[in-house]
Structures are given as structure tokens and as C-alpha cells.
Design an enzyme around this catalytic site. Structure first.
Site, mmCIF file in Angstrom:
data_model
loop_
_atom_site.group_PDB
_atom_site.id
_atom_site.type_symbol
_atom_site.label_atom_id
_atom_site.label_comp_id
_atom_site.label_asym_id
_atom_site.label_seq_id
_atom_site.Cartn_x
_atom_site.Cartn_y
_atom_site.Cartn_z
ATOM 1 C CG ASN A 63 77.973 56.669 62.678
ATOM 2 O OD1 ASN A 63 77.020 57.095 63.321
ATOM 3 N ND2 ASN A 63 78.081 56.897 61.392
ATOM 4 C CB ILE A 64 82.874 59.004 66.251
ATOM 5 C CG1 ILE A 64 81.890 58.864 67.424
ATOM 6 C CG2 ILE A 64 83.638 60.332 66.331
ATOM 7 C CD1 ILE A 64 82.565 58.664 68.782
ATOM 8 C CD GLU A 65 80.985 59.322 58.882
ATOM 9 O OE1 GLU A 65 81.036 60.405 58.256
ATOM 10 O OE2 GLU A 65 80.298 58.344 58.503
ATOM 11 C CB CYS A 74 81.157 50.922 63.628
ATOM 12 S SG CYS A 74 81.802 50.631 61.984
ATOM 13 C CD GLU A 76 77.609 48.333 64.628
ATOM 14 O OE1 GLU A 76 78.167 49.448 64.539
ATOM 15 O OE2 GLU A 76 77.141 47.745 63.641
ATOM 16 C CB CYS A 111 81.294 46.737 59.307
ATOM 17 S SG CYS A 111 82.424 47.085 60.677
ATOM 18 C CB CYS A 114 81.231 45.874 64.318
ATOM 19 S SG CYS A 114 81.642 47.622 64.265
HETATM 20 N N1 THU Z 1 78.958 52.186 60.407
HETATM 21 C C1 THU Z 1 78.611 51.829 61.677
HETATM 22 O O1 THU Z 1 78.479 52.682 62.573
HETATM 23 N N2 THU Z 1 78.422 50.514 61.941
HETATM 24 C C2 THU Z 1 78.607 49.513 61.037
HETATM 25 O O2 THU Z 1 78.614 48.359 61.412
HETATM 26 C C3 THU Z 1 78.752 49.840 59.623
HETATM 27 C C4 THU Z 1 79.159 51.238 59.328
HETATM 28 C C5 THU Z 1 79.196 53.601 60.127
HETATM 29 C C6 THU Z 1 80.641 53.943 59.875
HETATM 30 C C7 THU Z 1 80.525 55.165 59.012
HETATM 31 O O3 THU Z 1 80.448 56.302 59.832
HETATM 32 C C8 THU Z 1 79.209 54.999 58.282
HETATM 33 O O4 THU Z 1 78.497 53.980 58.962
HETATM 34 C C9 THU Z 1 79.341 54.627 56.818
HETATM 35 O O5 THU Z 1 80.153 53.520 56.663
#
Ligand code: THU
Length: 156
Positions: A63-65, A74, A76, A111, A114
């Protein structure tokens, strides 16, 4: 004898059985390793994904915020977009693991966004390996996670 039981040694070389390039456990450990690369300064949730293509290639994602929040992506989707942009279209399974501060303590299910992105390229029987820790995991199908899905078939 099941497919998995057949010997994989042929003239001294170890051969992968089609569709059996990586065990679920190996794919999960790859996803867990990927969590180290997470860029998640806002949530501290580190997520890793490992996507197995039908041809045996594995694409990872984390995941890259983003400070503006909504551009966050996300793990995935990073894995699947890397694969698709590399020309891959056929996938057999994905492993996903994640947790606050990088501690895997229970499943971190994909999520809704995804799930829909996976549905674009994967059929109902596509497997999702959900890591509970580095030893235990659950295997579910895309249909389990996204029943009655809207798919490319609806717009053909
Ligand atoms: N996140 C994912 O990488 N995959 C998901 O399916 C659910 C959420 C990440 C996004 C964000 O960086 C962190 O989890 C919190 O939501």
C-alpha cells in the site's frame, strides 16, 4: 494420486506442476515480506500482496498512502496493476497480509474497490489467501468476497 503428489524431478531438474508454481504458504510469506515496503505514514497499516499469474510469475504490491488521502492505493491493486501493465491477464491466486504497525494479527481482507478490480480480470473461482499470521491462513474465492458481482460480462 493428486496433481500435487506427482514427482517433480525430471532428468535431475525440479519441474513445477502447472498451476502449482508456488504453494499457498510461499505466496503468503511473499505477501508478508512485501509489507516491509509499505509507505503508510498516515495509517501505519502495512499491507502486502503477492499475485500468482497462471504462467507462474509472481507480482507483489504494497500500500502507498498520500497526504491528500484519496490517492492512496491498496497493496492488492498495486500488484494487479503492475501485472496488467506488464501484459499479464491471467491470474490464479493472490495472498494478502497486513496489520497495524506491520503486525499480522488476523486477516486483512481486500477492500471493496480491490475486490471489484480483481473481478475485472479474475473469475469467481479465483483464490484469495488471507494471512492470519505467518503460519495460518484462510483460502476463500472471489465469489465468497464479491457475490452477485458486476463483471465485464455485463457490458459485453
Ligand atoms: N489497504 C490495503 O492495502 N488493502 C486493502 O484491501 C485495505 C486497505 C491499505 C490502504 C491504507 O494504506 C491502509 O490499508 C488503511 O486503510
Amino acid at each position: 494420486m493428486s496433481g500435487k503428489d506427482y514427482p517433480k524431478i525430471w532428468f535431475g531438474y525440479t519441474l513445477p506442476t502447472l498451476g502449482d508454481f508456488m504453494t499457498d504458504k510461499e505466496l503468503l510469506l511473499t505477501a508478508i515480506k512485501e509489507m516491509e515496503k509499505s509507505y503508510s505514514p498516515y495509517s501505519s497499516c502495512k499491507v502486502g500482496a503477492a499475485l500468482l499469474c497462471k504462467n507462474g510469475k509472481v507480482y507483489t504490491g504494497t500500500n502507498i498512502e498520500n497526504a491528500a488521502f484519496s490517492p492512496t492505493i491498496c497493496a492488492e491493486r498495486v500488484a494487479i496493476f503492475k501485472a496488467v501493465s506488464d501484459g499479464e491477464r491471467e491470474f490464479s491466486k493472490i495472498a494478502v497480509a497486513g496489520g497495524k504497525d506491520g503486525i499480522v494479527d488476523g486477516i486483512f481482507a481486500p477492500c471493496g474497490v480491490c475486490r471489484q478490480v480483481l473481478r475485472e480480470f479474475c473469475s469467481d473461482d479465483f483464490q484469495i489467501i488471507l494471512g492470519e499470521n505467518d503460519e495460518e491462513y484462510k483460502v476463500v474465492t472471489l465469489k465468497d468476497l464479491l457475490p452477485l458481482s458486476f463483471s465485464p460480462d455485463n457490458v459485453r
